[in-house]
Design a protein around this motif. Structure first.
Motif, PDB file in Angstrom:
ATOM      1  N   ASP A   5       5.547   9.824 -14.626  1.00 18.75           N
ATOM      2  CA  ASP A   5       6.471   9.554 -13.523  1.00 18.75           C
ATOM      3  C   ASP A   5       5.867   9.922 -12.177  1.00 18.75           C
ATOM      4  N   GLU A   6       4.880  10.824 -12.220  1.00 19.73           N
ATOM      5  CA  GLU A   6       4.192  11.220 -10.989  1.00 19.73           C
ATOM      6  C   GLU A   6       2.698  11.190 -11.224  1.00 19.73           C
ATOM      7  N   ILE A   7       1.987  10.549 -10.310  1.00 16.63           N
ATOM      8  CA  ILE A   7       0.524  10.518 -10.414  1.00 16.63           C
ATOM      9  C   ILE A   7      -0.010  11.317  -9.232  1.00 16.63           C
ATOM     10  N   ASP A   8      -0.815  12.347  -9.511  1.00 15.55           N
ATOM     11  CA  ASP A   8      -1.290  13.213  -8.422  1.00 15.55           C
ATOM     12  C   ASP A   8      -2.174  12.447  -7.437  1.00 15.55           C
ATOM     13  N   TYR A   9      -3.163  11.735  -7.992  1.00 22.88           N
ATOM     14  CA  TYR A   9      -4.077  11.005  -7.119  1.00 22.88           C
ATOM     15  C   TYR A   9      -4.330   9.608  -7.664  1.00 22.88           C
ATOM     16  N   VAL A  10      -4.186   8.625  -6.804  1.00 19.89           N
ATOM     17  CA  VAL A  10      -4.722   7.298  -7.100  1.00 19.89           C
ATOM     18  C   VAL A  10      -5.986   7.179  -6.255  1.00 19.89           C
ATOM     19  N   LEU A  11      -7.088   6.792  -6.885  1.00 19.72           N
ATOM     20  CA  LEU A  11      -8.351   6.633  -6.152  1.00 19.72           C
ATOM     21  C   LEU A  11      -8.702   5.146  -6.085  1.00 19.72           C
ATOM     22  N   ILE A  12      -8.954   4.669  -4.891  1.00 23.25           N
ATOM     23  CA  ILE A  12      -9.356   3.269  -4.709  1.00 23.25           C
ATOM     24  C   ILE A  12     -10.836   3.253  -4.333  1.00 23.25           C
ATOM     25  N   THR A  13     -11.633   2.449  -5.060  1.00 23.34           N
ATOM     26  CA  THR A  13     -13.079   2.445  -4.778  1.00 23.34           C
ATOM     27  C   THR A  13     -13.469   1.489  -3.655  1.00 23.34           C
ATOM     28  N   HIS A  14     -12.923   0.283  -3.647  1.00 24.00           N
ATOM     29  CA  HIS A  14     -13.333  -0.654  -2.588  1.00 24.00           C
ATOM     30  C   HIS A  14     -12.330  -1.784  -2.438  1.00 24.00           C
ATOM     31  N   ASN A  15     -12.491  -2.484  -1.320  1.00 27.20           N
ATOM     32  CA  ASN A  15     -11.474  -3.442  -0.897  1.00 27.20           C
ATOM     33  C   ASN A  15     -11.718  -4.849  -1.459  1.00 27.20           C
ATOM     34  N   HIS A  16     -11.810  -4.959  -2.769  1.00 22.20           N
ATOM     35  CA  HIS A  16     -11.886  -6.271  -3.411  1.00 22.20           C
ATOM     36  C   HIS A  16     -10.597  -6.496  -4.206  1.00 22.20           C
ATOM     37  N   GLN A  17     -10.253  -7.763  -4.389  1.00 23.79           N
ATOM     38  CA  GLN A  17      -8.944  -8.102  -4.985  1.00 23.79           C
ATOM     39  C   GLN A  17      -8.709  -7.453  -6.343  1.00 23.79           C
ATOM     40  N   ASP A  18      -9.790  -7.248  -7.105  1.00 23.02           N
ATOM     41  CA  ASP A  18      -9.620  -6.705  -8.453  1.00 23.02           C
ATOM     42  C   ASP A  18      -9.622  -5.167  -8.472  1.00 23.02           C
ATOM     43  N   HIS A  19      -9.642  -4.563  -7.292  1.00 17.43           N
ATOM     44  CA  HIS A  19      -9.593  -3.091  -7.214  1.00 17.43           C
ATOM     45  C   HIS A  19      -8.428  -2.602  -6.351  1.00 17.43           C
ATOM     46  N   VAL A  20      -7.878  -3.476  -5.546  1.00 19.71           N
ATOM     47  CA  VAL A  20      -6.681  -3.145  -4.756  1.00 19.71           C
ATOM     48  C   VAL A  20      -5.633  -4.206  -5.108  1.00 19.71           C
ATOM     49  N   LEU A  21      -4.821  -3.910  -6.105  1.00 16.40           N
ATOM     50  CA  LEU A  21      -3.847  -4.922  -6.547  1.00 16.40           C
ATOM     51  C   LEU A  21      -2.457  -4.536  -6.076  1.00 16.40           C
ATOM     52  N   LEU A  22      -1.956  -5.274  -5.125  1.00 13.93           N
ATOM     53  CA  LEU A  22      -0.631  -4.936  -4.600  1.00 13.93           C
ATOM     54  C   LEU A  22       0.439  -5.115  -5.678  1.00 13.93           C
ATOM     55  N   GLU A  23       0.240  -6.071  -6.581  1.00 16.18           N
ATOM     56  CA  GLU A  23       1.266  -6.284  -7.608  1.00 16.18           C
ATOM     57  C   GLU A  23       1.357  -5.105  -8.565  1.00 16.18           C
ATOM     58  N   THR A  24       0.277  -4.331  -8.697  1.00 14.82           N
ATOM     59  CA  THR A  24       0.321  -3.105  -9.491  1.00 14.82           C
ATOM     60  C   THR A  24       0.768  -1.934  -8.627  1.00 14.82           C
ATOM     61  N   LEU A  25       0.257  -1.857  -7.407  1.00 14.85           N
ATOM     62  CA  LEU A  25       0.471  -0.669  -6.576  1.00 14.85           C
ATOM     63  C   LEU A  25       1.882  -0.575  -6.003  1.00 14.85           C
ATOM     64  N   LEU A  26       2.477  -1.687  -5.620  1.00 18.11           N
ATOM     65  CA  LEU A  26       3.831  -1.604  -5.039  1.00 18.11           C
ATOM     66  C   LEU A  26       4.846  -1.049  -6.049  1.00 18.11           C
ATOM     67  N   PRO A  27       4.854  -1.536  -7.281  1.00 17.00           N
ATOM     68  CA  PRO A  27       5.797  -0.933  -8.248  1.00 17.00           C
ATOM     69  C   PRO A  27       5.461   0.520  -8.606  1.00 17.00           C
ATOM     70  N   LEU A  28       4.211   0.926  -8.394  1.00 15.50           N
ATOM     71  CA  LEU A  28       3.833   2.321  -8.686  1.00 15.50           C
ATOM     72  C   LEU A  28       4.077   3.240  -7.493  1.00 15.50           C
TER      73      LEU A  28
END
Ligand SMILES: [Fe+2]
Length: 516
Positions: free
Chosen positions: A276-299
């Motif tokens: 229910d809580e994630i301490d850290y989300v780490l994003i490596t780089h700004n490509h579509q397959d690493h920054v997915l808004l469809e995954t991140l917005l619901p999270l």
């Protein structure tokens, strides 16, 4: 405006360029010859190409969308003209002379939003005051919307190049991404609530509400099983998404979470397997397959901190990830620089240089991560490519050996223009385009990392091969594909040296004992 949402469509500069050079071009091409698109999507070689994927001719609707786009997004089109004019202005300026006099000639809509600059070789360019540009009509939240539908499979090729047209089974909600209602809706994946209340808040019509109610169930989801042991648990969720968990700490890297509730051939973790809580989300780089808004917005409501690489100096090609996340409702974004650390008593997260895979463009929004959980260390190199081996010698002097390396080996990447074409002002020759591919490490380069950091385990990941990742990676390999051949070699060579090595696919769980 009905296109698959990704970060370059949020930042005003990159959004404008993509609207004109990607969306409008794709729609025009489809209107010219829908049959050509219908044929192309059947050809596996065309995967990832700029094609609209509908099983029947939808020209009339695409025409309508194009007209709507040109009307509603006319300001964005003007912004592109202004960028082009500015580019021409800079090209016509006598090299080496002061730029001060040029400010008068900057197109009026860009005045006060750009700084004109030279590099040390007297090449002219401009940088954008991105925060200021967001604060104008060029960042218009009314372009944002959410599409909801029930899916029963992972197949959705050409999602990035196919606008989401109306469909009887599809609910389109015109709500901006920073709207808290997205959190309310997302929370109901776990916590029971009233769909009727939500429908009222969303002002749904009767017909919309009918469909909306079918998205809910009275069945409680499988509860999340927290890890309570004293080891470090690593779970591979597919592509570059890894979840690290101890009894006190949770870290999720490059989230790409599959959907669920339908039969699949490949076993995998999904939303049920996240806390229910994630301490850290780490994003490596700004490509579509690493920054997915469809995954991140619901999270979003479950993320305590989201760590992103610090972006560069305002170049059109390097929009600021922190700003982008702030604008879409993430208020807990931490920027990390190269060799900068985030410390907690039980873990140290270090940003490490990420080279390659960005077509040699001046892009800084990229970082590898060194994650130390107590005395156990993991190195996530994402899609980075070893360009200069000495770099890793220098890094090793600071971080030392690591226990596990995760390495992306998509070594036959897309050409420069596939991703960055819409941002380029000049025509790119085919030779240039193909010489600057978005490629990760091959076998030799990967082995350099192994030789340098002496891991006990090596995992090839981020290969985009899972069925639920194919829509975004646009990759389907065979045994003869170069990334498979090269990663096989790396795995075999590592194994022959007594290391544990594997190319990850589907799911994987490993429990590591902390050394102490
Ligand atoms: Fe990448």
């Amino acid at each position: 405006m009905r296109w698959y949402a990704w970060s370059h469509l949020i930042s005003p500069g990159t959004a404008a360029m993509n609207i004109v050079k990607r969306h409008v071009e794709i729609m025009n091409s489809y209107i010219d010859s829908p049959q050509q698109h219908m044929d192309a999507v059947k050809d596996p070689k065309m995967l990832g190409g700029p094609f609209v994927d509908y099983g029947y001719d939808r020209t009339d609707e695409v025409k309508e969308l194009l007209a709507d786009t040109l009307e509603k997004q006319s300001k964005m089109v003007q912004l592109v003209f202004a960028f082009r004019k500015l580019d021409k202005l800079l090209k016509s300026h006598p090299k080496g002379y002061s730029l001060e006099g040029l400010y008068d000639k900057v197109p009026s809509i860009l005045k006060g939003y750009v700084e004109l600059i030279y590099d040390l070789n007297n090449n002219l360019s401009f940088r954008i005051f991105e925060e200021l540009l967001y604060n104008t009509e060029y960042y218009d939240k009314s372009f944002q919307s959410i599409a909801l539908w029930i899916t029963n499979n992972d197949s959705r090729p050409f999602s990035l190049s196919t606008p989401k047209l109306n469909d009887a089974n599809l609910l389109h909600l015109n709500i901006p991404f920073d709207d808290k209602i997205i959190d309310e809706l997302s929370k109901m994946k776990r916590v029971a609530g009233s769909p009727e209340d939500l429908a009222n808040k969303l002002n749904l019509t009767e017909r919309q509400n009918e469909l909306f109610q079918t998205f809910f169930t009275e069945e409680a989801p499988v509860p999340y099983q927290k890890y309570t042991g004293d080891k470090v648990r690593m779970r591979y969720f597919g592509h570059a998404c890894i979840f690290i968990e101890t009894k006190d700490l949770t870290i999720l890297i490059d989230p790409l979470i599959s959907y669920y509730g339908y039969p699949t051939e490949v076993h995998h973790y999904s939303d049920f397997d996240l806390p229910d809580e994630i301490d850290y989300v780490l994003i490596t780089h700004n490509h579509q397959d690493h920054v997915l808004l469809e995954t991140l917005l619901p999270l979003r409501h479950r993320i305590k901190n989201i760590v992103v690489p610090r972006s560069g100096g305002g170049g059109l090609q390097d929009p600021k990830l922190k700003l982008m996340f702030n604008k879409i409702g993430f208020n807990n974004v931490i920027e990390i620089d190269e060799m900068e650390t985030i410390k907690r008593s039980d873990c140290i997260i270090t940003g490490m240089p990420f080279t390659g895979e960005h077509s040699d463009l001046d892009i800084k929004a990229k970082t590898c991560y060194h994650v130390k959980v107590e005395d156990f260390s993991l190195f996530f190199s994402a899609d980075s490519r070893v360009m200069e081996p000495k770099l890793y010698e220098n890094i090793h002097k600071i971080v030392g050996d690591v226990d596990v390396i995760f390495l992306g080996m998509e070594c036959d990447g897309a050409p420069l223009t596939w991703l960055y074409g819409p941002l380029m002002f000049d025509e790119i020759s085919r030779e240039n385009d193909h010489s600057r591919k978005l490629s990760g490490c091959d076998h030799m380069k990967g082995m350099h990392l192994v030789n340098m950091f002496h891991p006990k385990e090596v995992y090839v990941y981020a290969m985009g091969q899972e069925p639920w990742c194919e829509f975004i990676s646009s990759l389907k390999y065979t045994d003869e594909s170069l990334p498979i051949i090269e990663s096989n070699k790396l795995v075999e060579e590592s194994q022959s040296r007594g290391l544990i090595a594997e190319r990850l696919f589907g799911e994987k769980e490993i429990l590591y004992s902390k050394r102490s």
